[in-house]
Design an enzyme around this catalytic site. Structure first.
Site, PDB file in Angstrom:
ATOM      1  N   SER A  18       0.798  -1.226   0.000  1.00 23.72           N
ATOM      2  CA  SER A  18       0.000   0.000   0.000  1.00 23.72           C
ATOM      3  C   SER A  18       0.832   1.279   0.000  1.00 23.72           C
ATOM      4  O   SER A  18       0.307   2.344  -0.290  1.00 23.72           O
ATOM      5  CB  SER A  18      -0.954   0.018   1.194  1.00 23.72           C
ATOM      6  N   HIS A  56       1.072   4.156   6.862  1.00 21.33           N
ATOM      7  CA  HIS A  56       0.504   5.045   5.858  1.00 21.33           C
ATOM      8  C   HIS A  56       0.956   6.480   6.099  1.00 21.33           C
ATOM      9  O   HIS A  56       1.491   6.808   7.149  1.00 21.33           O
ATOM     10  CB  HIS A  56      -1.017   4.976   5.841  1.00 21.33           C
ATOM     11  N   ASP A  82      -7.957   6.351   4.453  1.00 23.37           N
ATOM     12  CA  ASP A  82      -8.167   5.194   5.338  1.00 23.37           C
ATOM     13  C   ASP A  82      -9.453   5.223   6.158  1.00 23.37           C
ATOM     14  O   ASP A  82      -9.633   4.380   7.024  1.00 23.37           O
ATOM     15  CB  ASP A  82      -6.987   5.071   6.310  1.00 23.37           C
TER      16      ASP A  82
END
Length: 142
Positions: A18, A56, A82
């Site tokens: 990701s 992230h 998210d």
């Protein structure tokens, strides 16, 4: 190390893609929680009740009216933020969910961890090889 970096988990392995191309699966991240978080920082956070750390980037940083820090995150390789991951339809994560901010990357150093988790037979083969090595190796002092 935990005391100097102010984080419970100072080292984390990237498990998914990701965050590509910024970081790859198997990269080892060095974390610290002793510096302020700003937009653009890459952080590791854990959601309550989940045992998996998420790596992230912070896309929005703000303080609420009580002075509590709220963060919105997104994976570089993901099309959306998210919010779909957050519990109870929360719009932001809070500072207490942050494990640490990424301060360094060791490329592919944790790939063995991923291989052992993805292929359980490899784990048994490795353990068997180590056991055989111990059993078949002679002690030079004997």
């Amino acid at each position: 190390m935990k005391l100097t970096l102010w984080t419970e988990s100072p080292v984390v392995v990237v498990l998914s893609g990701s965050m590509e191309p910024s970081m790859q699966r198997g990269d080892v991240l060095l974390l610290a929680k002793n510096t302020p978080i700003v937009n653009g920082d890459i952080i590791v956070y854990e959601l309550p009740g989940e045992g998996i750390p998420i790596v992230h980037r912070v896309v929005t940083w703000q303080k609420d009216d009580k002075g509590k820090i709220k963060l919105l995150t997104k994976g570089d390789n993901n099309p959306v933020n998210d919010r779909g991951l957050y519990k109870n339809k929360e719009l932001y994560i809070t500072d207490d969910m942050v494990v640490g901010k990424v301060h360094g990357i060791v490329p592919y150093a944790g790939y063995l961890t991923i291989m052992l988790n993805d292929y359980p037979m490899l784990k048994f083969a490795m353990l068997g090889t180590m056991l055989l090595s111990v059993l078949l190796t002679k002690d030079p002092n004997a």
